[in-house]
Design a protein around this motif. Structure first.
Motif, PDB file in Angstrom:
ATOM      1  N   GLN A  99      -0.833 -16.112  10.912  1.00  0.00           N
ATOM      2  CA  GLN A  99      -0.320 -14.818  11.360  1.00  0.00           C
ATOM      3  C   GLN A  99      -1.324 -14.111  12.265  1.00  0.00           C
ATOM      4  O   GLN A  99      -0.952 -13.466  13.245  1.00  0.00           O
ATOM      5  N   ALA A 100      -2.617 -14.231  11.939  1.00  0.00           N
ATOM      6  CA  ALA A 100      -3.650 -13.624  12.789  1.00  0.00           C
ATOM      7  C   ALA A 100      -3.680 -14.306  14.156  1.00  0.00           C
ATOM      8  O   ALA A 100      -3.843 -13.641  15.193  1.00  0.00           O
ATOM      9  N   ALA A 101      -3.522 -15.624  14.168  1.00  0.00           N
ATOM     10  CA  ALA A 101      -3.479 -16.350  15.446  1.00  0.00           C
ATOM     11  C   ALA A 101      -2.269 -15.915  16.263  1.00  0.00           C
ATOM     12  O   ALA A 101      -2.357 -15.768  17.493  1.00  0.00           O
ATOM     13  N   GLU A 102      -1.157 -15.703  15.602  1.00  0.00           N
ATOM     14  CA  GLU A 102       0.044 -15.242  16.284  1.00  0.00           C
ATOM     15  C   GLU A 102      -0.198 -13.880  16.939  1.00  0.00           C
ATOM     16  O   GLU A 102       0.149 -13.664  18.112  1.00  0.00           O
ATOM     17  N   ARG A 109       1.529 -24.430  14.830  1.00  0.00           N
ATOM     18  CA  ARG A 109       2.090 -23.668  13.712  1.00  0.00           C
ATOM     19  C   ARG A 109       2.596 -22.302  14.193  1.00  0.00           C
ATOM     20  O   ARG A 109       3.658 -21.830  13.786  1.00  0.00           O
ATOM     21  N   VAL A 110       1.826 -21.669  15.066  1.00  0.00           N
ATOM     22  CA  VAL A 110       2.277 -20.411  15.660  1.00  0.00           C
ATOM     23  C   VAL A 110       3.538 -20.666  16.488  1.00  0.00           C
ATOM     24  O   VAL A 110       4.505 -19.892  16.434  1.00  0.00           O
ATOM     25  N   GLY A 111       3.545 -21.765  17.229  1.00  0.00           N
ATOM     26  CA  GLY A 111       4.715 -22.108  18.030  1.00  0.00           C
ATOM     27  C   GLY A 111       5.954 -22.308  17.178  1.00  0.00           C
ATOM     28  O   GLY A 111       7.056 -21.910  17.575  1.00  0.00           O
ATOM     29  N   SER A 112       5.793 -22.902  16.009  1.00  0.00           N
ATOM     30  CA  SER A 112       6.937 -23.099  15.120  1.00  0.00           C
ATOM     31  C   SER A 112       7.500 -21.767  14.640  1.00  0.00           C
ATOM     32  O   SER A 112       8.718 -21.604  14.520  1.00  0.00           O
TER      33      SER A 112
END
Length: 207
Positions: A17-20, A60-63
């Motif tokens: 979530q932080a990366a997003e 994972r962010v892309g998903s």
């Protein structure tokens, strides 16, 4: 699940979530694991105990982005519209999602894996799942076409719309105001479908 595994899973979710959030605010180039580790309260090296590498983190962010896009496209599908109208609505919904989630949307296409590194199956599945939104109305329009041919048409239609969105949203000389971009995309989809219908009619004609 043990307490240790629960803590790890929570920390992993926090990391993604932080990366997003970081990609959404800084773009893909602004993603820094040191900053992420500081934000979620772990050592920099501990990030790689939660994901295999930066590639997995970006995927994972892309998903997560793809799941939200899937929800957006599903909301654009309504039974009272014809298949052609449905394709126009889906294309415009795609454009609007890209405009509203610009950096996250761009990150899905800007990210490059190493040449000898394959996309994991779960990431491929997430991407292919979205084509059902295009495939279904195309199958209704062209029931005589096989699965493979419909799949190629669906990818071609997506590529045309995606190209217009990507160029139209560029923050440079080629940028197009969003209302005008929506109108142009709708016109493109209608023209492509009309052409495909005409080609099918000609192919079926005995003359």
């Amino acid at each position: 699940m043990t307490k240790a595994l629960e803590r790890r899973e929570k920390l992993r979710a926090d990391l993604i979530q932080a990366a997003e959030r970081m990609i959404a605010s800084r773009g893909l180039a602004g993603l820094k694991t040191r900053d992420l580790a500081r934000e979620i309260g772990c050592a920099n090296g501990a990030v790689y105990n939660l994901v295999a590498d930066v590639d997995e983190l970006v995927l994972r962010v892309g998903s997560r982005t793809l799941r939200r896009l899937d929800e957006t496209l599903s909301a654009a599908e309504t039974a009272e519209h014809s298949p052609q109208q449905m394709l126009v609505r889906i294309a415009i919904a795609y454009c609007d999602f890209a405009a509203e989630n610009l950096e996250l949307w761009r990150a899905m296409f800007e990210h490059r894996m190493e040449a000898d590194k394959a996309l994991p199956d779960w990431s491929v599945d997430d991407q292919l799942q979205l084509f059902r939104h295009i495939y279904k109305p195309l199958a209704a329009l062209f029931p005589e076409r096989g699965t493979e041919e419909l799949g190629i048409t669906a990818r071609s239609l997506f590529s045309a719309v995606h190209g217009m969105v990507a160029l139209g949203l560029e923050q440079r000389l080629v940028a197009v105001p969003l209302p005008a971009l929506r109108k142009e995309i709708a016109g493109l989809v209608r023209a492509m479908i009309d052409g495909l219908i005409r080609a099918s009619e000609l192919a079926a004609s005995p003359d």
